[in-house]
Structure formats: C-alpha cells, structure tokens
Design a protein around this motif. Structure first.
Motif, mmCIF file in Angstrom:
data_model
loop_
_atom_site.group_PDB
_atom_site.id
_atom_site.type_symbol
_atom_site.label_atom_id
_atom_site.label_comp_id
_atom_site.label_asym_id
_atom_site.label_seq_id
_atom_site.Cartn_x
_atom_site.Cartn_y
_atom_site.Cartn_z
ATOM 1 N N LEU A 143 -2.111 -6.109 -9.806
ATOM 2 C CA LEU A 143 -2.120 -6.973 -8.222
ATOM 3 C C LEU A 143 -2.588 -5.749 -7.812
ATOM 4 C CD1 LEU A 143 -0.966 -8.708 -6.295
ATOM 5 C CD2 LEU A 143 1.062 -7.629 -6.242
ATOM 6 N N ARG A 144 -2.715 -4.144 -7.308
ATOM 7 C CA ARG A 144 -3.048 -3.558 -6.741
ATOM 8 C C ARG A 144 -4.813 -3.662 -7.263
ATOM 9 N NH1 ARG A 144 -3.322 2.526 -8.296
ATOM 10 N NH2 ARG A 144 -4.514 1.515 -9.455
ATOM 11 N N ASN A 145 -5.459 -4.196 -7.954
ATOM 12 C CA ASN A 145 -6.757 -3.859 -8.382
ATOM 13 C C ASN A 145 -7.112 -5.303 -7.877
ATOM 14 O OD1 ASN A 145 -6.569 -1.280 -9.872
ATOM 15 N ND2 ASN A 145 -6.254 -2.013 -11.632
ATOM 16 N N ALA A 146 -6.572 -6.056 -8.374
ATOM 17 C CA ALA A 146 -7.185 -7.301 -7.720
ATOM 18 C C ALA A 146 -6.896 -7.615 -6.049
ATOM 19 C CB ALA A 146 -6.732 -8.629 -7.927
ATOM 20 N N VAL A 147 -6.049 -7.051 -5.301
ATOM 21 C CA VAL A 147 -6.387 -6.960 -4.148
ATOM 22 C C VAL A 147 -8.373 -5.622 -3.686
ATOM 23 C CG1 VAL A 147 -5.211 -6.388 -1.725
ATOM 24 C CG2 VAL A 147 -4.600 -7.523 -3.574
ATOM 25 N N GLU A 148 -7.483 -4.779 -3.869
ATOM 26 C CA GLU A 148 -8.321 -3.510 -3.636
ATOM 27 C C GLU A 148 -10.081 -3.990 -3.938
ATOM 28 O OE1 GLU A 148 -6.724 0.320 -4.855
ATOM 29 O OE2 GLU A 148 -4.956 -0.014 -3.526
ATOM 30 N N VAL A 164 0.705 -11.606 0.410
ATOM 31 C CA VAL A 164 1.218 -12.105 0.764
ATOM 32 C C VAL A 164 2.661 -12.290 0.147
ATOM 33 C CG1 VAL A 164 -0.761 -13.339 0.542
ATOM 34 C CG2 VAL A 164 0.151 -13.910 -0.860
ATOM 35 N N ALA A 165 2.823 -12.762 0.919
ATOM 36 C CA ALA A 165 4.534 -12.645 0.847
ATOM 37 C C ALA A 165 4.702 -13.605 -0.713
ATOM 38 C CB ALA A 165 5.801 -14.087 1.327
ATOM 39 N N ILE A 166 4.273 -14.443 -1.761
ATOM 40 C CA ILE A 166 4.162 -14.515 -2.649
ATOM 41 C C ILE A 166 3.843 -13.429 -3.563
ATOM 42 C CG2 ILE A 166 2.166 -15.478 -2.956
ATOM 43 C CD1 ILE A 166 5.522 -17.351 -4.103
ATOM 44 N N ASP A 167 3.367 -12.849 -3.481
ATOM 45 C CA ASP A 167 3.168 -10.976 -4.356
ATOM 46 C C ASP A 167 5.075 -10.978 -4.643
ATOM 47 O OD1 ASP A 167 0.499 -11.861 -4.641
ATOM 48 O OD2 ASP A 167 -0.021 -11.490 -2.444
ATOM 49 N N TYR A 168 5.594 -10.843 -3.277
ATOM 50 C CA TYR A 168 6.353 -9.556 -3.332
ATOM 51 C C TYR A 168 7.903 -10.747 -4.291
ATOM 52 C CZ TYR A 168 10.727 -7.291 -1.841
ATOM 53 O OH TYR A 168 12.047 -7.067 -1.986
ATOM 54 N N GLN A 169 7.576 -11.923 -3.719
ATOM 55 C CA GLN A 169 8.377 -12.815 -5.145
ATOM 56 C C GLN A 169 8.477 -12.281 -5.671
ATOM 57 O OE1 GLN A 169 8.548 -16.838 -2.646
ATOM 58 N NE2 GLN A 169 8.712 -15.418 -0.526
ATOM 59 N N ASP A 170 6.851 -12.687 -6.533
ATOM 60 C CA ASP A 170 6.518 -11.936 -7.696
ATOM 61 C C ASP A 170 7.187 -10.893 -8.584
ATOM 62 O OD1 ASP A 170 5.881 -15.025 -7.559
ATOM 63 O OD2 ASP A 170 3.541 -14.335 -7.567
ATOM 64 N N GLN A 171 6.478 -10.005 -7.731
ATOM 65 C CA GLN A 171 6.687 -8.785 -8.195
ATOM 66 C C GLN A 171 7.737 -8.351 -8.372
ATOM 67 O OE1 GLN A 171 4.664 -6.756 -9.745
ATOM 68 N NE2 GLN A 171 2.673 -8.702 -9.596
ATOM 69 N N HIS A 172 9.170 -8.637 -7.520
ATOM 70 C CA HIS A 172 9.806 -8.744 -7.088
ATOM 71 C C HIS A 172 11.217 -7.377 -8.290
ATOM 72 C CE1 HIS A 172 14.368 -9.169 -4.925
ATOM 73 N NE2 HIS A 172 13.792 -7.736 -5.173
ATOM 74 N N ALA A 173 11.443 -8.033 -9.549
ATOM 75 C CA ALA A 173 12.480 -7.134 -10.290
ATOM 76 C C ALA A 173 11.169 -6.095 -10.825
ATOM 77 C CB ALA A 173 11.952 -7.869 -11.407
ATOM 78 N N ASN A 174 9.205 -6.162 -10.874
ATOM 79 C CA ASN A 174 8.349 -5.194 -10.985
ATOM 80 C C ASN A 174 9.482 -3.551 -9.829
ATOM 81 O OD1 ASN A 174 7.719 -5.981 -13.282
ATOM 82 N ND2 ASN A 174 6.070 -7.191 -11.699
ATOM 83 N N ILE A 175 8.887 -4.653 -8.926
ATOM 84 C CA ILE A 175 9.492 -2.860 -7.844
ATOM 85 C C ILE A 175 11.071 -2.312 -7.862
ATOM 86 C CG2 ILE A 175 10.027 -3.155 -5.088
ATOM 87 C CD1 ILE A 175 8.051 -5.240 -5.106
ATOM 88 N N VAL A 176 11.531 -3.533 -8.494
ATOM 89 C CA VAL A 176 13.484 -2.804 -8.293
ATOM 90 C C VAL A 176 13.558 -1.426 -9.468
ATOM 91 C CG1 VAL A 176 15.489 -3.749 -9.705
ATOM 92 C CG2 VAL A 176 13.686 -4.663 -7.078
ATOM 93 N N ALA A 177 12.247 -2.499 -10.545
ATOM 94 C CA ALA A 177 12.061 -1.497 -11.893
ATOM 95 C C ALA A 177 11.605 0.328 -11.590
ATOM 96 C CB ALA A 177 11.193 -1.239 -13.215
ATOM 97 N N ILE A 178 10.147 0.600 -10.554
ATOM 98 C CA ILE A 178 10.278 1.218 -10.090
ATOM 99 C C ILE A 178 11.170 2.211 -9.169
ATOM 100 C CG2 ILE A 178 8.509 2.679 -8.169
ATOM 101 C CD1 ILE A 178 7.759 1.078 -10.805
ATOM 102 N N ARG A 214 0.479 -0.828 -0.116
ATOM 103 C CA ARG A 214 -0.095 -0.133 -0.388
ATOM 104 C C ARG A 214 0.530 1.395 -0.387
ATOM 105 N NH1 ARG A 214 -2.834 -3.710 2.690
ATOM 106 N NH2 ARG A 214 -5.562 -4.353 1.695
ATOM 107 N N ASN A 215 1.933 1.262 0.946
ATOM 108 C CA ASN A 215 2.891 2.433 0.841
ATOM 109 C C ASN A 215 3.141 2.305 -0.774
ATOM 110 O OD1 ASN A 215 2.494 4.250 3.266
ATOM 111 N ND2 ASN A 215 2.570 1.452 4.110
ATOM 112 N N PHE A 216 4.117 1.095 -1.130
ATOM 113 C CA PHE A 216 4.563 1.383 -2.453
ATOM 114 C C PHE A 216 4.008 1.611 -3.418
ATOM 115 C CE2 PHE A 216 6.825 -0.086 -6.523
ATOM 116 C CZ PHE A 216 8.076 0.246 -5.678
#
Length: 379
Positions: free
Chosen positions: A254-259, A267-281, A178-180
């Motif tokens: 991902l955000r839209n699906a949760v909201e 959950v933790a697997i979301d971070y693992q799946d999105q790790h490279a996308n987060i680093v791109a930001i 949410r903060n990211f």
C-alpha cells in the motif's frame, strides 16, 4: 482483507455468568479461537503468559485456584497499569459499592456495573456490556494503544506512535499511514537487533537494510520464533510470526502504491482494509511496552530482590525503573542495554550488545544505536 477479531479474556468464576458472557461476546463476531475464559487467578495468569490479549473483562471477586475461596480483590491483580499496558481492562461486577471497585479505576481499568432484571440507571446487561466492549476495541484500540505506547517507549518509537495516534483521532489518513510506516520500519529494525542478540549472531551484516530486507532476515531468523516474542506474534490458523509477515507485506504494498503515484493518497477505506494488519504491528509493539530496554542496571539500593535501571523515555529523558528478578545484575556497563527475556527455561536478562548499545550524541543526549553492518547507526 483480514478482519480484526480482538483476542479477549473473560475472568469470571460463576459458570452461568461465564456462559452468558461468552455467548454475548460471540454474538459480536468474536472468533471462538480468540475468546478465552478463566474462573481462577492461576488459570488467568497461565493464559496471559501464553497469549497477548487486546481486552480483559474482569470480575474482581475470584478464587486463587479451583479449591480456593472467592476473595473480593483477587481480580484487581489484572488491572495494574504497568502490566499489559496496551490491553483494554474493564471490571464488570455486581458489587459496585465495594471500595475495591471504586479504587480500581485509578489502577488503569474501566469500571462497569452489571445490571439485573430489576435494575435501571447506568448499569449494563451482559449483552450491552459486550457490545460496548467490542465496539470500543474495534473503533479505538489502535489510537489508544499507540498513545499508551508513546508514553512508554524511547523517543525514536514514541514520536511516530504519538503522531499516528493523533492522526487517527482526527481521521487524517495520510498523516496516520506515513507516521505508522515510520514507526513500523523502526520497530522492525529494533526487532531484528533484539533477535540477532537472542540467537547469538554476530556483525557485520550490511548497513542500510531496506524494509523488505529486514523482514526477509527476520523470516529466516524466526525459525522458530523466539519464545519471548511468540505470544505477541501468534494468530489462530497461522504459524507463529506468519500473520505478522503477511501484514507487513500488505502495508508495504500500500505504501509503495501511494509513494510511487500508482494511486491517490491514503483514504478511510485503506484503514478499514488494513485494520487487522495494523493491529498485528501494534501487537508486536506491546512487547516493548511490557518489557523495557534497560540501561544502567544496578542492585536496588533499598529493596531486596529488585534491580534498578534507567530507561530512555519518550522525551529523551532518562526515567528510573525497578524490575523484580531472582538473578544478579551484570557488571556495571553504562553503554550496555538489556531486556527481560523469557525462554522455555524461565526468565533471564538478554544482553543486546553488540547489536544495540547506548551512546551519547554530540549534544550529550543518550541515544540507542543499532549495529547491523560495520557502523552503528542511531535507531
């Protein structure tokens, strides 16, 4: 799912040591396109002008160029904390008792001593060093970079960056995402304003642009990507900017699906799946950490060739800064904002108004305002 493969620069002047380090890092599943080697200061400087690196392995003893002598402290030029602040820097050297190495830790770099066959203790072999280096990037680069950014950026970006960093350390995935997400949306809004200033577009556009509309607008404007931003949004195998846009789409879905309650909370697997996308930001965030938004530009009162300026710090306080420049500052204008900019012709100052300006709020705090439509809004 995109796998995060850190982009790493190895500074080492000895050919055999270069190859040993290169093979050690490749054994940690670093893509060959993301691994660079430089044996001189000038080669390293050239690579760092063209690429944003997640990590630099530094030999403190480097020649300036191919014909130059090896000097004990040349490598320390790459440890300065105010340069490349989101890049992991580690000195890896056989010369641990040299004073330069001991001093380097105060400049923002870690220090590891190289092991040889007869050594024991805490020294690291080339392979063990590569394992430690890459593991730290994969496990901790995001929270460390977000924390570093929170100490440098204006409050509007610093606060969600700090909260996301704290949440990542605590494995609190709901708070992290949410903060990211808030940080991501503010970052892209700022980037739209900077891009519009760079390409010379004029308002009005439209107030209250949604996240997808901002991304779509940037796709159109980034044809091509502005030269100053290119090294922060380029990935091997992609056109500049395209990997970032794919990352934004994936994170937004991902955000839209949760909201929208199409699935459970993060959950933790979301971070693992999105790790490279987060680093791109985070890579794009590095641009604003390296190149400050400048307010109140003046000649420096005592140091020739430098500009003094103020930046809005993370706690809303104004912080003094200096910038090396070979051009005169603009006429004083305390509402104007500038950012150091680089194009094919060299460095310049980019004036961000009318898209971005500095204004006092009702409580007399300085805020940055973004003009996309007919009315400026706090960034």
């Amino acid at each position: 799912m995109m796998i995060f493969s850190p982009k790493i620069l190895i500074l080492e002047d000895v050919d055999q040591a270069q190859e040993l380090l290169r093979l050690a890092f490749l054994s940690e599943n670093i893509a060959e396109d993301n691994l660079f080697v430089a044996g001189t200061v000038k080669k390293a400087q050239s690579l760092m002008r063209d690429h944003h690196f997640h990590g630099i392995s530094i030999d403190q003893r480097l020649p300036m160029d191919e014909q130059g002598a090896v000097i004990d402290d040349h490598g320390l030029a790459f440890t300065e904390l105010n340069k490349w602040p989101l890049t992991k820097k580690v000195i890896y050297t056989s010369f641990g008792k040299i004073n330069f190495a001991n001093r380097a830790g105060f400049a923002g770099a870690e220090y590891r001593e190289r092991a040889h066959v007869s050594d024991g203790g805490n020294k690291l072999s080339v392979y063990d060093y590569a394992v430690e280096f890459v593991r730290d990037l994969r496990e901790h680069y995001v929270e460390k970079s977000l924390f570093a950014a929170s100490q440098l950026l204006p409050h509007t970006l610093a606060l969600p960056a700090l909260k996301a960093s704290d949440a990542k350390k605590a494995n609190n995935w709901a708070d992290f995402f949410r903060n990211f997400s808030e940080l991501r949306e503010r970052l892209m809004k700022l980037t739209l304003g900077v891009t519009l200033a760079a390409v010379g577009k004029r308002p009005p556009w439209k107030n209250g642009l949604r996240a997808q509309e901002i991304e779509d607008a940037l796709r159109q404007l980034w044809r091509p990507v502005p030269f100053a931003l290119r090294r922060f949004v380029s990935s091997p195998g992609w056109e500049p900017g395209e990997a970032l846009f794919e990352s934004l789409i994936s994170l937004r879905k991902l955000r839209n699906a949760v909201e929208h309650h199409d699935r459970g909370d993060y959950v933790a697997i979301d971070y693992q799946d999105q790790h490279a996308n987060i680093v791109a930001i985070v890579d794009l965030l590095a641009f604003y950490c390296e190149l400050p938004l400048m307010h109140g530009l003046r000649f420096h009162p005592s140091r020739r060739g430098l500009l003094s300026f103020q930046r809005l710090g993370p706690n809303k306080a104004l912080q003094d800064g200096i910038w090396e420049a070979d051009f005169d500052p603009p006429r004083p204008d305390d509402s104007a904002l500038y950012i150091p900019w680089r194009n094919q012709n060299g460095p310049e100052l980019l004036q961000l108004s009318p898209w971005l300006t500095a204004r006092r709020s009702s409580s007399f705090e300085l805020e940055f305002h973004l003009l996309i439509g007919t009315k400026p809004e706090p960034l």
